[in-house]
Design an enzyme around this catalytic site. Structure first.
Site, PDB file in Angstrom:
ATOM      1  N   GLY A  51     -10.258  11.641   5.745  1.00  0.00           N
ATOM      2  CA  GLY A  51     -10.556  10.277   6.182  1.00  0.00           C
ATOM      3  C   GLY A  51     -10.454  10.051   7.677  1.00  0.00           C
ATOM      4  N   ASP A 110      -3.294   1.297   3.655  1.00  0.00           N
ATOM      5  CA  ASP A 110      -3.635   0.479   2.487  1.00  0.00           C
ATOM      6  C   ASP A 110      -2.320   0.143   1.766  1.00  0.00           C
ATOM      7  OD1 ASP A 110      -5.430  -0.694   0.606  1.00  0.00           O
ATOM      8  OD2 ASP A 110      -5.392   1.095  -0.620  1.00  0.00           O
ATOM      9  N   LYS A 138      -5.137  -2.804   5.972  1.00  0.00           N
ATOM     10  CA  LYS A 138      -5.418  -3.760   4.893  1.00  0.00           C
ATOM     11  C   LYS A 138      -4.070  -4.293   4.418  1.00  0.00           C
ATOM     12  CE  LYS A 138      -8.741  -1.973   1.991  1.00  0.00           C
ATOM     13  NZ  LYS A 138      -9.101  -1.333   0.702  1.00  0.00           N
ATOM     14  N   ARG A 172     -19.018   8.857   4.375  1.00  0.00           N
ATOM     15  CA  ARG A 172     -18.135   9.065   5.537  1.00  0.00           C
ATOM     16  C   ARG A 172     -18.933   9.070   6.830  1.00  0.00           C
ATOM     17  NH1 ARG A 172     -13.068  10.769   3.468  1.00  0.00           N
ATOM     18  NH2 ARG A 172     -13.157  12.103   1.644  1.00  0.00           N
TER      19      ARG A 172
HETATM   20  P1  IMP Z   1      -2.531   4.356   1.104  1.00  0.00           P
HETATM   21  O1  IMP Z   1      -2.805   3.484  -0.096  1.00  0.00           O
HETATM   22  O2  IMP Z   1      -2.070   3.553   2.298  1.00  0.00           O
HETATM   23  O3  IMP Z   1      -1.606   5.476   0.755  1.00  0.00           O
HETATM   24  O4  IMP Z   1      -3.913   4.997   1.514  1.00  0.00           O
HETATM   25  C1  IMP Z   1      -4.375   6.143   0.841  1.00  0.00           C
HETATM   26  C2  IMP Z   1      -5.758   6.524   1.216  1.00  0.00           C
HETATM   27  O5  IMP Z   1      -6.624   5.773   0.375  1.00  0.00           O
HETATM   28  C3  IMP Z   1      -6.266   6.253   2.616  1.00  0.00           C
HETATM   29  O6  IMP Z   1      -5.911   7.255   3.537  1.00  0.00           O
HETATM   30  C4  IMP Z   1      -7.751   6.278   2.370  1.00  0.00           C
HETATM   31  O7  IMP Z   1      -8.217   7.619   2.378  1.00  0.00           O
HETATM   32  C5  IMP Z   1      -7.868   5.706   0.978  1.00  0.00           C
HETATM   33  N1  IMP Z   1      -8.307   4.303   1.037  1.00  0.00           N
HETATM   34  C6  IMP Z   1      -7.562   3.187   0.985  1.00  0.00           C
HETATM   35  N2  IMP Z   1      -8.320   2.076   1.075  1.00  0.00           N
HETATM   36  C7  IMP Z   1      -9.595   2.525   1.199  1.00  0.00           C
HETATM   37  C8  IMP Z   1     -10.865   1.866   1.355  1.00  0.00           C
HETATM   38  O8  IMP Z   1     -10.998   0.630   1.421  1.00  0.00           O
HETATM   39  N3  IMP Z   1     -11.945   2.696   1.429  1.00  0.00           N
HETATM   40  C9  IMP Z   1     -11.858   4.050   1.388  1.00  0.00           C
HETATM   41  N4  IMP Z   1     -10.702   4.701   1.255  1.00  0.00           N
HETATM   42  C10 IMP Z   1      -9.582   3.937   1.164  1.00  0.00           C
HETATM   43 MG    MG Z   2      -7.360   9.236   3.560  1.00  0.00          MG
END
Ligand code: IMP
Ligand code: MG
Length: 187
Positions: A51, A110, A138, A172
């Site tokens: 990402g 996220d 977010k 991407r």
């Molecule tokens: P976390 O939920 O903060 O652990 O994020 C985990 C991963 O989920 C991020 O690094 C992104 O790769 C993916 N992710 C979270 N939200 C989105 C989104 O809106 N679009 C695409 N990937 C997302």
């Molecule tokens: Mg990611």
């Protein structure tokens, strides 16, 4: 041959949340801030791929110090647009982080679980400092208490693609951040 109208997937977007120009400008600001903050430190950047790949590539070219770069791969099992379960580190870094000033770079904060886990791991390996930089934040989705030190843009609670972020590993390569038309999430 690339189409003169840009990537074909642009027409898959319902709307654009962050334009290519806004990303470019914000990355210049973040780069200036990082150059200032790390002016006297030997920096090691750790990108969480896939990402963070495109964001990291553009951000690092704004930076002046002869920093080092490593990557790691974290994975949560994804079901549609939702991460399920705890993140796992599936591909470790090659460089030693002991006594290093580490800047972790990711595409989006996220739930916060990925960065919280990876930052904890790097601290446990003896890094001198660990800071985090994300293109997108977010806030509404946070499940663990975690804030990034550097944030490109706060965005609403919508699933986004582009500029490194994927849906089922696609999109991407879009040059901007946007929300897909519902029919493409259903596909
Ligand atoms: P976390 O939920 O903060 O652990 O994020 C985990 C991963 O989920 C991020 O690094 C992104 O790769 C993916 N992710 C979270 N939200 C989105 C989104 O809106 N679009 C695409 N990937 C997302
Ligand atoms: Mg990611």
């Amino acid at each position: 041959m690339p189409s003169p109208k840009g990537p074909p997937e642009l027409k898959h977007l319902d709307h654009i949340l962050v334009s290519q120009l806004a990303i470019k400008r914000r990355i210049a600001e973040l780069g200036a801030q990082l150059n200032h903050d790390y002016a006297k430190k030997d920096l090691m950047v750790v990108a969480i791929v896939n990402g963070a790949l495109i964001f990291t590539a553009d951000l690092l070219r704004q930076m002046r110090s002869p920093l080092r770069l490593d990557c790691l791969r974290a994975s949560s099992y994804h079901s549609g647009t939702r991460a399920v379960g705890e993140p796992r580190i599936v591909d470790q870094m090659k460089l030693d982080v002991k006594d290093q000033h580490v800047l972790l770079v990711d595409d989006i904060l996220d739930t916060g679980k990925t960065l919280a886990a990876v930052a904890g791991l790097i601290k446990s390996k003896g890094a001198a400092s660990v800071k985090t930089c994300v293109l997108l934040d977010k806030k509404a989705r946070r499940a663990v208490p975690f804030e990034a030190d550097y944030v490109g843009f706060e965005i609403p609670n919508e699933f986004v693609v582009g500029y490194g972020l994927d849906f089922n590993e696609r999109y991407r390569n879009l040059p901007c951040i946007g929300v897909l038309k519902p029919k493409y999430y259903a596909a």
